[in-house]
Design a protein around this motif. Structure first.
Motif, mmCIF file in Angstrom:
data_model
loop_
_atom_site.group_PDB
_atom_site.id
_atom_site.type_symbol
_atom_site.label_atom_id
_atom_site.label_comp_id
_atom_site.label_asym_id
_atom_site.label_seq_id
_atom_site.Cartn_x
_atom_site.Cartn_y
_atom_site.Cartn_z
ATOM 1 N N LYS A 69 0.861 -1.189 0.000
ATOM 2 C CA LYS A 69 0.000 0.000 0.000
ATOM 3 C C LYS A 69 0.896 1.238 0.000
ATOM 4 C CE LYS A 69 -4.051 -2.031 0.417
ATOM 5 N NZ LYS A 69 -4.816 -2.059 1.654
ATOM 6 N N SER A 114 -6.587 -2.843 -2.272
ATOM 7 C CA SER A 114 -7.157 -4.036 -1.616
ATOM 8 C C SER A 114 -7.869 -4.960 -2.593
ATOM 9 C CB SER A 114 -8.139 -3.599 -0.523
ATOM 10 O OG SER A 114 -7.453 -2.910 0.487
ATOM 11 N N ARG A 117 -5.513 -7.398 -5.031
ATOM 12 C CA ARG A 117 -4.399 -8.197 -4.518
ATOM 13 C C ARG A 117 -4.375 -9.609 -5.087
ATOM 14 N NH1 ARG A 117 -4.951 -5.853 1.594
ATOM 15 N NH2 ARG A 117 -7.103 -6.482 1.308
ATOM 16 N N GLY A 131 0.682 -5.920 2.820
ATOM 17 C CA GLY A 131 -0.086 -4.681 2.961
ATOM 18 C C GLY A 131 -1.398 -4.891 3.696
ATOM 19 N N THR A 132 -1.323 -4.984 5.022
ATOM 20 C CA THR A 132 -2.518 -5.105 5.889
ATOM 21 C C THR A 132 -3.506 -6.131 5.323
ATOM 22 O OG1 THR A 132 -3.647 -3.195 4.816
ATOM 23 C CG2 THR A 132 -2.290 -2.728 6.760
ATOM 24 N N THR A 134 -5.507 -9.348 5.462
ATOM 25 C CA THR A 134 -6.076 -10.323 6.392
ATOM 26 C C THR A 134 -6.107 -11.729 5.795
ATOM 27 O OG1 THR A 134 -7.437 -8.664 7.481
ATOM 28 C CG2 THR A 134 -8.191 -10.954 7.654
ATOM 29 N N ARG A 139 -9.995 -16.137 0.911
ATOM 30 C CA ARG A 139 -8.809 -15.696 0.171
ATOM 31 C C ARG A 139 -7.827 -16.843 -0.032
ATOM 32 N NH1 ARG A 139 -8.136 -9.851 3.233
ATOM 33 N NH2 ARG A 139 -9.724 -8.743 2.011
ATOM 34 N N SER A 182 -12.326 -5.243 0.713
ATOM 35 C CA SER A 182 -11.706 -5.432 2.027
ATOM 36 C C SER A 182 -12.633 -6.208 2.956
ATOM 37 C CB SER A 182 -11.361 -4.081 2.656
ATOM 38 O OG SER A 182 -12.544 -3.397 3.052
ATOM 39 N N THR A 183 -12.063 -6.820 3.982
ATOM 40 C CA THR A 183 -12.874 -7.544 4.968
ATOM 41 C C THR A 183 -13.741 -6.579 5.794
ATOM 42 O OG1 THR A 183 -10.914 -7.648 6.379
ATOM 43 C CG2 THR A 183 -11.428 -9.605 5.109
ATOM 44 N N PRO A 184 -13.259 -5.386 6.175
ATOM 45 C CA PRO A 184 -14.130 -4.461 6.926
ATOM 46 C C PRO A 184 -15.361 -4.039 6.118
ATOM 47 C CG PRO A 184 -11.847 -3.816 7.155
ATOM 48 C CD PRO A 184 -11.875 -4.879 6.106
ATOM 49 N N TYR A 203 -8.329 3.804 1.477
ATOM 50 C CA TYR A 203 -8.848 4.428 2.701
ATOM 51 C C TYR A 203 -8.545 5.923 2.753
ATOM 52 C CZ TYR A 203 -9.344 -0.433 3.898
ATOM 53 O OH TYR A 203 -9.698 -1.761 3.868
ATOM 54 N N THR A 220 -12.017 0.445 8.959
ATOM 55 C CA THR A 220 -11.036 -0.559 8.558
ATOM 56 C C THR A 220 -10.268 -0.950 9.814
ATOM 57 O OG1 THR A 220 -9.304 -1.230 7.028
ATOM 58 C CG2 THR A 220 -9.225 1.076 7.769
ATOM 59 N N ASP A 221 -9.084 -1.539 9.656
ATOM 60 C CA ASP A 221 -8.324 -2.003 10.815
ATOM 61 C C ASP A 221 -7.848 -0.840 11.686
ATOM 62 O OD1 ASP A 221 -8.658 -4.390 9.487
ATOM 63 O OD2 ASP A 221 -6.682 -4.276 8.526
ATOM 64 N N ILE A 224 -4.557 0.878 10.837
ATOM 65 C CA ILE A 224 -4.597 1.842 9.730
ATOM 66 C C ILE A 224 -5.211 3.159 10.203
ATOM 67 C CG2 ILE A 224 -5.507 2.287 7.407
ATOM 68 C CD1 ILE A 224 -5.655 -0.777 6.994
ATOM 69 N N TYR A 248 -2.713 -10.325 9.943
ATOM 70 C CA TYR A 248 -2.043 -9.932 8.701
ATOM 71 C C TYR A 248 -1.101 -11.031 8.203
ATOM 72 C CZ TYR A 248 -3.556 -5.060 9.368
ATOM 73 O OH TYR A 248 -4.277 -3.904 9.514
HETATM 74 N N1 GLU Z 1 -7.129 -6.144 6.689
HETATM 75 C C1 GLU Z 1 -8.278 -5.844 5.907
HETATM 76 C C2 GLU Z 1 -8.270 -6.577 4.592
HETATM 77 O O1 GLU Z 1 -7.346 -7.266 4.281
HETATM 78 C C3 GLU Z 1 -8.445 -4.363 5.697
HETATM 79 C C4 GLU Z 1 -7.231 -3.622 5.255
HETATM 80 C C5 GLU Z 1 -7.010 -3.629 3.758
HETATM 81 O O2 GLU Z 1 -7.977 -3.438 2.997
HETATM 82 O O3 GLU Z 1 -5.873 -3.802 3.378
HETATM 83 O O4 GLU Z 1 -9.216 -6.516 3.844
#
Ligand code: GLU
Length: 304
Positions: A69, A114, A117, A131-132, A134, A139, A182-184, A203, A220-221, A224, A248
């Motif tokens: 990111k 995100s 990826r 990069g953050t 999850t 996945r 993203s997961t959030p 974000y 989000t996390d 972040i 992560y």
């Molecule tokens: N950790 C979460 C995810 O992988 C949110 C952060 C992001 O989007 O990188 O979806």
């Protein structure tokens, strides 16, 4: 005498005003990562990983391409003036690269959002991703994960003067922004369907929308959000307690188990020799949270 005092007082006030103005204009954060304080990672000599097609290709190419990111303070941030990337995820990329026999200074970082990826890993655009990201079962059907190397949790960022939002249950009818893919984003959609979801690629765009009253919250996390709050002191705050677990991982191409397990070994060694903690303290730790104990590495069976 009286005059001199007056002049110096006026000067002091002017200087203070000027300094405040500079901070508000988004000048570099006072407490950003300092390059001289970052650890140097010993590069493994004569390291070989012939069972990994990704490693073999990178070795022939001469350098690693790592997806990251570029707009997440303390985690993965790109200086637009120099093009240099910094943050905890960047350090994790460097320490694992060194263990795989690649000089960290030769890594080519590539910004991947995100939502992109999995495809970036599937089509060989990058060798791995830090990069953050999850780790979860959905996945894992598309990519492999080394790690986890850090445990975050979903949280909420609101304007400092907000009095209504304290947790996800206060989001009914509110405009909530998160990153697509993203997961959030997914969690708000399924668990809090009365929230009005707004999605962008990144974000930082959500945060701009929050500051200009286009949305009421960014989710989000916590790792972040704390960075964005630190960059806009007095304007933004993180509220409530984290309401998920976001372990992560380092994303690798699906099926490249040799690379995944080699990165697991690398992470474990860097946690043991203190590099992980030093890297944390020089980056994410600057936001004020002391170094946690990293979560245990999960060397899961392929195909699960
Ligand atoms: N950790 C979460 C995810 O992988 C949110 C952060 C992001 O989007 O990188 O979806």
């Amino acid at each position: 005498m009286f005059r001199t005092t007056r002049v110096s007082t006026v000067l002091a006030v002017l200087t203070a005003l000027l300094l405040t103005a500079c901070g508000k204009e988004g000048s570099p954060p006072v407490k950003g990562p300092v390059p001289e304080r970052l650890p140097h990672y010993a590069v493994a000599e004569n390291f070989q990983l012939p069972d990994s097609p990704t490693w073999t290709r990178a070795r022939k190419r001469g350098y690693l391409v790592v997806g990251v990111k570029e707009d997440q303070p303390y985690l993965g941030e790109r200086d637009p003036a120099t093009g240099t990337y910094s943050g905890f995820d960047i350090e994790v990329a460097k320490m694992t690269a060194a263990s795989l026999g690649f000089d960290p200074s030769t890594i080519r970082f590539r910004t991947i959002a995100s939502a992109n990826r999995e495809t970036a890993l599937q089509n060989g655009q990058i060798d791995y991703y830090v990069g953050t990201y999850t780790i979860n079962d959905n996945r894992k059907k598309l990519v492999g994960f080394a790690g986890p190397y850090y445990l975050a949790g979903q949280s909420l960022l609101v304007r400092a003067d907000d009095k209504d939002i304290h947790g996800p249950h206060d989001l009914d009818g509110k405009r909530v922004c998160s990153a697509a893919g993203s997961t959030p984003y997914q969690r708000i959609k399924t668990d809090y369907p009365k929230a009005v979801l707004v999605a962008y690629d990144t974000y930082s765009v959500c945060v701009d929308n929050l500051l200009t009253y286009q949305v009421d919250a960014v989710t989000t996390d916590d790792a972040i959000l704390i960075g964005y709050a630190a960059k806009a002191p007095g304007e933004l705050k993180v509220v409530g307690r984290p309401f998920s677990q976001e372990p992560y991982g380092i994303g690798v191409p699906h099926g490249d188990n040799a690379l995944r397990l080699a990165i697991d070994d690398a992470l474990e060694a860097r946690e043991r020799n203190g590099d992980w903690k030093k890297a944390y303290e020089a980056t994410l730790g600057l936001s004020g949270v002391p170094a946690p104990t990293p979560p245990p590495i999960d060397r899961y069976q392929a195909g699960t």
